[in-house]
Design a protein around this motif. Structure first.
Motif, mmCIF file in Angstrom:
data_model
loop_
_atom_site.group_PDB
_atom_site.id
_atom_site.type_symbol
_atom_site.label_atom_id
_atom_site.label_comp_id
_atom_site.label_asym_id
_atom_site.label_seq_id
_atom_site.Cartn_x
_atom_site.Cartn_y
_atom_site.Cartn_z
ATOM 1 N N THR A 235 0.859 -1.188 0.000
ATOM 2 C CA THR A 235 0.000 0.000 0.000
ATOM 3 C C THR A 235 0.897 1.241 0.000
ATOM 4 O O THR A 235 2.073 1.181 0.388
ATOM 5 C CB THR A 235 -0.903 0.030 1.238
ATOM 6 O OG1 THR A 235 -0.084 0.158 2.415
ATOM 7 C CG2 THR A 235 -1.739 -1.243 1.331
ATOM 8 N N PHE A 236 0.332 2.370 -0.404
ATOM 9 C CA PHE A 236 1.104 3.612 -0.450
ATOM 10 C C PHE A 236 1.587 4.002 0.946
ATOM 11 O O PHE A 236 2.727 4.446 1.119
ATOM 12 C CB PHE A 236 0.259 4.739 -1.053
ATOM 13 C CG PHE A 236 0.968 6.069 -1.064
ATOM 14 C CD1 PHE A 236 2.003 6.304 -1.959
ATOM 15 C CD2 PHE A 236 0.614 7.069 -0.168
ATOM 16 C CE1 PHE A 236 2.672 7.525 -1.963
ATOM 17 C CE2 PHE A 236 1.275 8.292 -0.167
ATOM 18 C CZ PHE A 236 2.302 8.523 -1.075
ATOM 19 N N SER A 237 0.731 3.836 1.949
ATOM 20 C CA SER A 237 1.121 4.208 3.316
ATOM 21 C C SER A 237 2.267 3.336 3.821
ATOM 22 O O SER A 237 3.155 3.820 4.532
ATOM 23 C CB SER A 237 -0.076 4.107 4.264
ATOM 24 O OG SER A 237 -0.618 2.805 4.250
ATOM 25 N N GLU B 57 4.610 2.096 1.937
ATOM 26 C CA GLU B 57 5.797 2.614 1.256
ATOM 27 C C GLU B 57 6.345 3.844 1.980
ATOM 28 O O GLU B 57 7.564 3.990 2.163
ATOM 29 C CB GLU B 57 5.458 2.971 -0.191
ATOM 30 C CG GLU B 57 5.145 1.761 -1.072
ATOM 31 C CD GLU B 57 4.712 2.160 -2.464
ATOM 32 O OE1 GLU B 57 4.646 3.377 -2.737
ATOM 33 O OE2 GLU B 57 4.438 1.265 -3.283
#
Length: 278
Positions: A88-90, A92
């Motif tokens: 997920t972006f979070s 990363e």
């Protein structure tokens, strides 16, 4: 006792394969340079020093192919066992945040104590020499970190977790990771790094998180942070303290996020089971 030997063998077989690959690749490269430089010992030694990363890359490739064959044979699905899942972006953001903080902490630590560890100075010089071309940079920053994460987190950590508890698995796999770097100073910070890599891998359930962490760290630790510290050396103690504190804080925040996420997933599962039973 049977479980103990099973646990040891689950890890030892991969280590033996890596050592065997190291021996074969070293002999072949040594023979190549011996032929090329007609037995001139000084030139052969210089060529080997200059191509340490290339040699490591060859060893990694040979080992990886054999590792994946074993994983496929023992665990059927390479993708599921190593966990090649999308991040997920979070996740990363958390991984990169921890990496930046830890890079400043570890590089500052190295610069403060490097004179106590002459063996590290030699390793560092050899490493820098091997990075004097594009191939060396790609190996150091991208390709070798990918191999190491598949090896130490994707395979060794998972093999241990299948047999012993998670805490012991993290400590043992991180210790092996540290010992593989071959000197005391590097072993100290790579052990801490191994623990961090294991945590983000377990929390995100994706090998890409560990790979992202490792690639970012190698890039920052070899090409960015040393330059910043060189020009702002008077702030090095501050970098050490702040880097260490931020590493701990961001890691804790990621832990809390993972704990909340697990709670939400369990709650959703209970709701689904309840609806199914109605």
């Amino acid at each position: 006792m049977k479980k103990f030997f099973s646990t040891v063998w689950s890890v030892l077989r991969y280590l033996l394969i890596y050592l065997g690959s190291s021996f074969i690749a070293s002999m072949l490269m040594g023979a190549y340079f011996a032929f090329k430089y007609a037995g001139d010992a000084d030139k052969i030694d210089e060529a080997l020093q200059r191509n340490v990363l290339q040699l490591t890359g060859i060893i990694s490739l040979i080992s990886l192919v054999v590792f994946l064959v074993i994983v496929k044979f023992c665990h059927k699905s390479i993708k599921d066992f190593i966990q090649f899942k999308k991040m997920t972006f979070s996740d990363e953001v958390y991984c990169v945040g921890i990496t930046i903080a830890f890079a400043f902490f570890s590089v500052s630590l190295i610069n403060l104590v490097i004179n106590i560890f002459p063996s590290y100075q030699q390793v560092s010089e050899t490493f820098v020499t091997s990075m004097d071309n594009v191939v060396g940079i790609l190996l150091a920053v991208i390709l070798i970190p990918i191999f190491e994460e598949i090896f130490f987190r994707g395979i060794i950590l998972n093999e241990l977790q299948n047999r012993i508890n998670t805490v012991a698995s993290i400590i043992i796999s991180s210790l092996i990771f540290a010992l593989f770097h071959g000197n005391i100073l590097q072993g100290i910070y790579t052990f801490i790094m191994g623990v961090l890599l294991s945590l983000v891998y377990i929390w995100t359930r994706s090998i890409w998180s560990a790979i992202t962490f490792h690639i970012t760290y190698n890039f920052l630790g070899t090409m960015v942070v040393p330059v910043i510290i060189y020009y702002t050396e008077s702030f090095i103690v501050g970098y050490l303290i702040i880097g260490g504190l931020l590493t701990a804080v961001i890691t804790y925040l990621m832990y809390k996020r993972n704990k909340n996420r697990n709670y939400e997933q369990q709650s959703m599962l209970k709701v689904q089971l309840y609806k199914r039973d109605i």
